[in-house]
Design a protein around this motif. Structure first.
Motif, PDB file in Angstrom:
ATOM      1  N   LEU A 133       0.820  -1.208   0.000  1.00  0.00           N
ATOM      2  CA  LEU A 133       0.000   0.000   0.000  1.00  0.00           C
ATOM      3  C   LEU A 133       0.857   1.263   0.000  1.00  0.00           C
ATOM      4  CD1 LEU A 133      -2.893  -0.802   2.506  1.00  0.00           C
ATOM      5  CD2 LEU A 133      -2.921  -0.921   0.016  1.00  0.00           C
ATOM      6  N   GLY A 134       0.385   2.261  -0.743  1.00  0.00           N
ATOM      7  CA  GLY A 134       1.037   3.565  -0.737  1.00  0.00           C
ATOM      8  C   GLY A 134       0.564   4.410   0.436  1.00  0.00           C
ATOM      9  N   LEU A 135       0.906   5.677   0.402  1.00  0.00           N
ATOM     10  CA  LEU A 135       0.450   6.596   1.440  1.00  0.00           C
ATOM     11  C   LEU A 135      -1.064   6.763   1.363  1.00  0.00           C
ATOM     12  CD1 LEU A 135       3.140   9.423   1.066  1.00  0.00           C
ATOM     13  CD2 LEU A 135       2.999   7.720   2.901  1.00  0.00           C
ATOM     14  N   GLU A 136      -1.671   7.083   2.489  1.00  0.00           N
ATOM     15  CA  GLU A 136      -3.104   7.378   2.505  1.00  0.00           C
ATOM     16  C   GLU A 136      -3.316   8.854   2.186  1.00  0.00           C
ATOM     17  OE1 GLU A 136      -5.594   5.897   5.450  1.00  0.00           O
ATOM     18  OE2 GLU A 136      -4.734   3.890   5.422  1.00  0.00           O
ATOM     19  N   PRO A 137      -4.474   9.196   1.632  1.00  0.00           N
ATOM     20  CA  PRO A 137      -4.729  10.596   1.264  1.00  0.00           C
ATOM     21  C   PRO A 137      -4.565  11.586   2.408  1.00  0.00           C
ATOM     22  CG  PRO A 137      -6.327   9.180   0.216  1.00  0.00           C
ATOM     23  CD  PRO A 137      -5.550   8.305   1.158  1.00  0.00           C
ATOM     24  N   PHE A 138      -4.842  11.166   3.648  1.00  0.00           N
ATOM     25  CA  PHE A 138      -4.743  12.073   4.788  1.00  0.00           C
ATOM     26  C   PHE A 138      -3.376  12.012   5.470  1.00  0.00           C
ATOM     27  CE2 PHE A 138      -9.385  11.167   4.633  1.00  0.00           C
ATOM     28  CZ  PHE A 138      -9.815  12.462   4.370  1.00  0.00           C
ATOM     29  N   ASP A 139      -2.472  11.215   4.955  1.00  0.00           N
ATOM     30  CA  ASP A 139      -1.150  11.082   5.564  1.00  0.00           C
ATOM     31  C   ASP A 139      -0.428  12.428   5.504  1.00  0.00           C
ATOM     32  OD1 ASP A 139       1.663  10.457   6.031  1.00  0.00           O
ATOM     33  OD2 ASP A 139       1.091   8.356   5.735  1.00  0.00           O
ATOM     34  N   PRO A 140       0.117  12.901   6.647  1.00  0.00           N
ATOM     35  CA  PRO A 140       0.832  14.185   6.655  1.00  0.00           C
ATOM     36  C   PRO A 140       2.035  14.211   5.704  1.00  0.00           C
ATOM     37  CG  PRO A 140       0.385  13.447   8.896  1.00  0.00           C
ATOM     38  CD  PRO A 140       0.030  12.314   7.991  1.00  0.00           C
ATOM     39  N   GLN A 141       2.580  13.031   5.383  1.00  0.00           N
ATOM     40  CA  GLN A 141       3.728  12.976   4.466  1.00  0.00           C
ATOM     41  C   GLN A 141       3.326  13.239   3.017  1.00  0.00           C
ATOM     42  OE1 GLN A 141       6.471   9.591   5.084  1.00  0.00           O
ATOM     43  NE2 GLN A 141       5.143   9.012   6.775  1.00  0.00           N
ATOM     44  N   PRO A 157      -3.967   6.287 -17.877  1.00  0.00           N
ATOM     45  CA  PRO A 157      -4.992   7.271 -17.507  1.00  0.00           C
ATOM     46  C   PRO A 157      -4.957   7.554 -16.013  1.00  0.00           C
ATOM     47  CG  PRO A 157      -5.916   5.601 -18.960  1.00  0.00           C
ATOM     48  CD  PRO A 157      -4.547   5.124 -18.583  1.00  0.00           C
ATOM     49  N   ILE A 158      -5.218   8.797 -15.645  1.00  0.00           N
ATOM     50  CA  ILE A 158      -5.150   9.183 -14.241  1.00  0.00           C
ATOM     51  C   ILE A 158      -6.092   8.343 -13.381  1.00  0.00           C
ATOM     52  CG2 ILE A 158      -6.802  11.067 -14.624  1.00  0.00           C
ATOM     53  CD1 ILE A 158      -3.922  10.875 -12.001  1.00  0.00           C
ATOM     54  N   LYS A 159      -7.230   7.922 -13.938  1.00  0.00           N
ATOM     55  CA  LYS A 159      -8.121   7.083 -13.134  1.00  0.00           C
ATOM     56  C   LYS A 159      -7.442   5.768 -12.773  1.00  0.00           C
ATOM     57  CE  LYS A 159     -12.460   4.827 -12.482  1.00  0.00           C
ATOM     58  NZ  LYS A 159     -13.899   4.848 -12.642  1.00  0.00           N
ATOM     59  N   ALA A 160      -6.784   5.132 -13.748  1.00  0.00           N
ATOM     60  CA  ALA A 160      -6.104   3.861 -13.477  1.00  0.00           C
ATOM     61  C   ALA A 160      -5.023   4.045 -12.420  1.00  0.00           C
ATOM     62  CB  ALA A 160      -5.498   3.307 -14.765  1.00  0.00           C
ATOM     63  N   VAL A 161      -4.304   5.157 -12.472  1.00  0.00           N
ATOM     64  CA  VAL A 161      -3.230   5.416 -11.516  1.00  0.00           C
ATOM     65  C   VAL A 161      -3.793   5.620 -10.113  1.00  0.00           C
ATOM     66  CG1 VAL A 161      -1.374   7.015 -10.906  1.00  0.00           C
ATOM     67  CG2 VAL A 161      -1.686   6.315 -13.285  1.00  0.00           C
ATOM     68  N   LEU A 162      -4.890   6.348  -9.994  1.00  0.00           N
ATOM     69  CA  LEU A 162      -5.481   6.585  -8.674  1.00  0.00           C
ATOM     70  C   LEU A 162      -6.096   5.326  -8.081  1.00  0.00           C
ATOM     71  CD1 LEU A 162      -7.164  10.074  -9.181  1.00  0.00           C
ATOM     72  CD2 LEU A 162      -5.027   9.559  -7.997  1.00  0.00           C
ATOM     73  N   LEU A 163      -6.498   4.388  -8.931  1.00  0.00           N
ATOM     74  CA  LEU A 163      -7.027   3.117  -8.439  1.00  0.00           C
ATOM     75  C   LEU A 163      -5.917   2.172  -7.978  1.00  0.00           C
ATOM     76  CD1 LEU A 163      -9.850   2.339 -11.040  1.00  0.00           C
ATOM     77  CD2 LEU A 163     -10.149   3.019  -8.655  1.00  0.00           C
ATOM     78  N   ASP A 164      -4.683   2.468  -8.346  1.00  0.00           N
ATOM     79  CA  ASP A 164      -3.531   1.662  -7.950  1.00  0.00           C
ATOM     80  C   ASP A 164      -3.245   1.920  -6.473  1.00  0.00           C
ATOM     81  OD1 ASP A 164      -1.045   0.534  -7.490  1.00  0.00           O
ATOM     82  OD2 ASP A 164      -0.165   1.257  -9.357  1.00  0.00           O
ATOM     83  N   GLN A 165      -3.463   0.905  -5.649  1.00  0.00           N
ATOM     84  CA  GLN A 165      -3.323   1.071  -4.202  1.00  0.00           C
ATOM     85  C   GLN A 165      -1.894   1.338  -3.764  1.00  0.00           C
ATOM     86  OE1 GLN A 165      -6.354   1.029  -2.059  1.00  0.00           O
ATOM     87  NE2 GLN A 165      -6.832   1.477  -4.202  1.00  0.00           N
ATOM     88  N   SER A 166      -0.926   1.069  -4.623  1.00  0.00           N
ATOM     89  CA  SER A 166       0.458   1.383  -4.278  1.00  0.00           C
ATOM     90  C   SER A 166       0.761   2.867  -4.466  1.00  0.00           C
ATOM     91  CB  SER A 166       1.426   0.545  -5.117  1.00  0.00           C
ATOM     92  OG  SER A 166       1.390   0.926  -6.483  1.00  0.00           O
ATOM     93  N   VAL A 167      -0.112   3.573  -5.165  1.00  0.00           N
ATOM     94  CA  VAL A 167       0.041   5.020  -5.351  1.00  0.00           C
ATOM     95  C   VAL A 167      -0.649   5.759  -4.217  1.00  0.00           C
ATOM     96  CG1 VAL A 167      -0.463   6.986  -6.860  1.00  0.00           C
ATOM     97  CG2 VAL A 167       0.237   4.797  -7.844  1.00  0.00           C
TER      98      VAL A 167
END
Length: 300
Positions: A133-141, A157-167
């Motif tokens: 897993l990547g950082l969470e949206p609310f992560d201060p980092q 596509p940006i949608k595919a990238v945002l669906l990637d949980q490692s991002v």
């Protein structure tokens, strides 16, 4: 599939319902729900006598703190937890029952049977999906520059990238559609075509959408309920997801449904301008005809 707001609401409800309770015994009725350990009888034995000391969340995973173990639970499509009294009628598709010493039971129900549980001991590796897993949206980092650095080499596509949980961890189909609408970005836009300013706006709206959804109890599109059995209300505020054929709340244009990254995707054709077609030009060099193709251009 429950996304970050739904799983966070389940976590909060379970925290108030089961923390401090001691497990008397566990009954696994569908063995494939349990991935670790391999033997479900061992899973049941290891948890007997353990006390739930906390309920955490990472992305879309629930993390039950049951020292000396961590119980990792992924709800997948339709997993649900409900607290019931012993002897109370059991709902169909109840696959795992945790009976507590106080006579109550935490019941895991899963119509689609896609959910998973992993009981992790001290020093043992976490499930692969959780490790990556990547950082969470609310992560201060996570700041706009960090988001830009994570996506600006990606041509998908940006949608595919945002669906990637490692991002980014926790985003799914519903909230990616909603965030891209608010940011005015077409879901087919290549991630590497986003500017730093667009990344800043995108991160801001992702956080806004997720926080609003958490505050509203999540989105009950199909079967989602929290640990109290309550539905969410954010589905009433969705701007594009599930609203194909309906007028955009901003401009009145009909919302359309596309397929991006293999997922049904909802877009306002005006608020999120579609990419222009690739442009082809011809030129000569030393009398030889050359064919060059320009990059796609976007208007959002």
């Amino acid at each position: 599939m429950p996304e970050l707001p739904e799983v966070e609401n389940v976590r909060r409800s379970l925290e108030s319902l089961v923390v401090g309770k001691t497990i008397q015994h566990v009954d696994v009725r569908l063995p494939r729900i349990v991935r670790t350990p391999d033997d479900v009888r061992q899973f049941e034995f290891m948890l007997s006598g353990c006390t739930i000391e906390g309920v955490g969340r990472r992305g879309k995973y629930l993390l039950f703190d049951v020292p000396p173990y961590t119980l990792v639970s992924h709800l997948r499509m339709e997993g649900q937890y409900r607290l019931a009294e012993r002897g109370e009628e059991t709902a169909p598709h109840t696959h795992v029952v945790f009976t507590f010493t106080d006579g109550t039971e935490l019941r895991y129900r899963d119509v689609r049977q896609f959910g998973t549980m992993d009981l992790i001991g001290p020093g043992e590796p976490l499930p692969k999906g959780l490790q990556s897993l990547g950082l969470e949206p609310f992560d201060p980092q996570l700041d706009p520059h960090t988001l830009y650095q994570r996506i600006h080499h990606r041509t998908a596509p940006i949608k595919a990238v945002l669906l990637d949980q490692s991002v980014l961890a926790g985003l799914g189909n519903i909230y990616v559609d909603e965030a891209l609408f608010r940011a005015g970005i077409h879901p087919e836009r290549p991630a590497n075509r986003l500017t730093k300013a667009q990344c800043e706006r995108l991160l801001g709206v992702i956080r806004d959408v997720l926080q609003e959804a958490i505050d509203a109890g999540g989105s009950s599109i199909k079967s989602y309920v929290n640990g109290y059995g309550r539905h969410g209300a954010f589905q009433m505020a969705l701007n594009v997801y599930g609203r194909d054929g309906e007028p955009c709340r901003v401009c009145g244009t009909e919302i359309v449904k596309l397929r991006v990254a293999g997922r049904g995707t909802h877009v306002c054709p005006v608020c999120q301008m579609r990419p222009r077609k690739r442009r082809t030009s011809h030129k000569t060099r030393n009398g030889t005809l050359l064919r060059t193709t320009g990059e796609k251009e976007f208007e959002a």
